[in-house]
Design a protein around this motif. Sequence first.
Motif, PDB file in Angstrom:
ATOM      1  N   LEU A  24       0.828  -1.201   0.000  1.00  0.00           N
ATOM      2  CA  LEU A  24       0.000   0.000   0.000  1.00  0.00           C
ATOM      3  C   LEU A  24       0.865   1.254   0.000  1.00  0.00           C
ATOM      4  O   LEU A  24       1.923   1.281   0.625  1.00  0.00           O
ATOM      5  N   PRO A  25       0.435   2.314  -0.681  1.00  0.00           N
ATOM      6  CA  PRO A  25       1.194   3.572  -0.664  1.00  0.00           C
ATOM      7  C   PRO A  25       1.161   4.213   0.719  1.00  0.00           C
ATOM      8  O   PRO A  25       0.200   4.030   1.478  1.00  0.00           O
ATOM      9  N   LEU A  26       2.186   4.985   1.010  1.00  0.00           N
ATOM     10  CA  LEU A  26       2.341   5.601   2.324  1.00  0.00           C
ATOM     11  C   LEU A  26       2.031   7.083   2.254  1.00  0.00           C
ATOM     12  O   LEU A  26       2.498   7.799   1.361  1.00  0.00           O
ATOM     13  N   ILE A  27       1.231   7.556   3.211  1.00  0.00           N
ATOM     14  CA  ILE A  27       1.030   8.988   3.415  1.00  0.00           C
ATOM     15  C   ILE A  27       1.359   9.279   4.873  1.00  0.00           C
ATOM     16  O   ILE A  27       1.261   8.401   5.738  1.00  0.00           O
ATOM     17  N   ALA A  28       1.765  10.496   5.148  1.00  0.00           N
ATOM     18  CA  ALA A  28       2.173  10.847   6.506  1.00  0.00           C
ATOM     19  C   ALA A  28       1.796  12.292   6.784  1.00  0.00           C
ATOM     20  O   ALA A  28       1.568  13.085   5.873  1.00  0.00           O
ATOM     21  N   GLY A  29       1.758  12.607   8.070  1.00  0.00           N
ATOM     22  CA  GLY A  29       1.505  13.972   8.480  1.00  0.00           C
ATOM     23  C   GLY A  29       0.091  14.194   8.974  1.00  0.00           C
ATOM     24  O   GLY A  29      -0.836  13.465   8.639  1.00  0.00           O
ATOM     25  N   GLU A  30      -0.067  15.237   9.761  1.00  0.00           N
ATOM     26  CA  GLU A  30      -1.370  15.595  10.303  1.00  0.00           C
ATOM     27  C   GLU A  30      -2.301  16.072   9.187  1.00  0.00           C
ATOM     28  O   GLU A  30      -1.922  16.894   8.366  1.00  0.00           O
ATOM     29  N   ILE A  61       6.444  15.200  -1.991  1.00  0.00           N
ATOM     30  CA  ILE A  61       6.696  13.845  -2.486  1.00  0.00           C
ATOM     31  C   ILE A  61       8.093  13.440  -2.042  1.00  0.00           C
ATOM     32  O   ILE A  61       9.069  14.156  -2.302  1.00  0.00           O
ATOM     33  N   VAL A  62       8.200  12.310  -1.379  1.00  0.00           N
ATOM     34  CA  VAL A  62       9.480  11.802  -0.895  1.00  0.00           C
ATOM     35  C   VAL A  62       9.947  10.698  -1.835  1.00  0.00           C
ATOM     36  O   VAL A  62       9.266   9.688  -2.019  1.00  0.00           O
ATOM     37  N   LEU A  63      11.135  10.897  -2.429  1.00  0.00           N
ATOM     38  CA  LEU A  63      11.738   9.908  -3.318  1.00  0.00           C
ATOM     39  C   LEU A  63      12.913   9.248  -2.619  1.00  0.00           C
ATOM     40  O   LEU A  63      13.331   9.658  -1.526  1.00  0.00           O
ATOM     41  N   ASP A  64      13.449   8.202  -3.249  1.00  0.00           N
ATOM     42  CA  ASP A  64      14.676   7.616  -2.715  1.00  0.00           C
ATOM     43  C   ASP A  64      15.829   8.602  -2.922  1.00  0.00           C
ATOM     44  O   ASP A  64      15.665   9.664  -3.526  1.00  0.00           O
ATOM     45  N   ARG A  65      16.993   8.256  -2.392  1.00  0.00           N
ATOM     46  CA  ARG A  65      18.165   9.136  -2.431  1.00  0.00           C
ATOM     47  C   ARG A  65      17.900  10.457  -1.712  1.00  0.00           C
ATOM     48  O   ARG A  65      18.515  11.474  -1.981  1.00  0.00           O
ATOM     49  N   LEU A  73       7.008   6.387  -9.828  1.00  0.00           N
ATOM     50  CA  LEU A  73       6.507   5.431  -8.847  1.00  0.00           C
ATOM     51  C   LEU A  73       7.570   4.476  -8.321  1.00  0.00           C
ATOM     52  O   LEU A  73       7.586   4.172  -7.120  1.00  0.00           O
ATOM     53  N   PRO A  74       8.483   3.949  -9.157  1.00  0.00           N
ATOM     54  CA  PRO A  74       9.509   3.057  -8.597  1.00  0.00           C
ATOM     55  C   PRO A  74      10.384   3.731  -7.551  1.00  0.00           C
ATOM     56  O   PRO A  74      10.923   3.059  -6.672  1.00  0.00           O
ATOM     57  N   ARG A  75      10.541   5.046  -7.638  1.00  0.00           N
ATOM     58  CA  ARG A  75      11.370   5.773  -6.677  1.00  0.00           C
ATOM     59  C   ARG A  75      10.562   6.403  -5.552  1.00  0.00           C
ATOM     60  O   ARG A  75      11.137   6.877  -4.567  1.00  0.00           O
ATOM     61  N   LEU A  76       9.243   6.420  -5.677  1.00  0.00           N
ATOM     62  CA  LEU A  76       8.398   7.144  -4.728  1.00  0.00           C
ATOM     63  C   LEU A  76       8.281   6.360  -3.423  1.00  0.00           C
ATOM     64  O   LEU A  76       7.918   5.195  -3.415  1.00  0.00           O
TER      65      LEU A  76
END
Length: 297
Positions: free
Chosen positions: A183-189, A225-229, A209-212
């Motif tokens: 499942l995709p991740l969301i965060a924050g209030e 949006i948080v990516l790898d690296r 999407l592969p890096r998201l």
Amino acid sequence: MRPIAGQKRSAQRRDPAPSRMAYRLQRLWLTPSVRAALRVGLPALVLAVAVGGYLADEGRRDALASIYTDMREKIKNRPEFQVTLLSVEGASPELAEAVRTALALPLPLSSLDLDLEAARSKVAQLYAVGTVDVRVQSGGILQVVIKEREPAFVWRDAAGIWLVDETGKRVAEVEARSDRPDLPLIAGEGADKAIAEARQIFASAGPLLPRLRGLVRMGNRRWDIVLDRDQRILLPTDQPVLALERLIALDQAQEVLARDISAVDLRLQARPSLRLAPYSLAELRRQRGIIPAENDL
């Protein structure tokens, strides 16, 4: 014809017209309200006075209450009214056990003592329950039919990690993000209140999407949006999907996200900016002579 002399005059005929009092009574009887009052109201008044006089005695009231209680107990304890089994359908084993715990019914129990609406409300308060229907079936079975909420996102906030459905409603709490990597991740209030926008962003991410890694709600008004690296894309408050699509087109043309940058700031759509990674920033400053190279020291 004249009467014969000596013969008594015949009695005078009676006037067929009603008297004034009889006429008024007949007119009053023809009034609909008066007829209804005499036909319905008067018997009801007499009955009410009789019942009130009978129930004025406390002993009689207690006797009637005792008779009613005894009759109700005899009826509700009949075998055909006994509920002996609780059936939970459409739920996972964990949710079914939670439903049984929430209801906590001391079976066997008479169906006349069951409050089906209260039972439905208790089950509906469980996070994973989408819709619920509670009914008594023949054979003494209390049937609880449930439609579970389907988890669509993993939501991390200060209170913990939750599975939420496509409307942002909580489904269940999990120990770690790795429990549902699918499942995709969301965060924050406030991220659960902006699920629709998050779904659009994920749908538009396409080649990213592969890096998201996930979306972070910032200030309860926009997304990162948080990516790898350790790269981030700072989306604007208005039209974030359009800004993301423009960045993807730019990246496909110039490979912007393949460079050594830490963030792409799209909050000002007229002037997007890049934030260099610490090493690249130090190298750029060295090349421009802002700081000396280590070999020059």
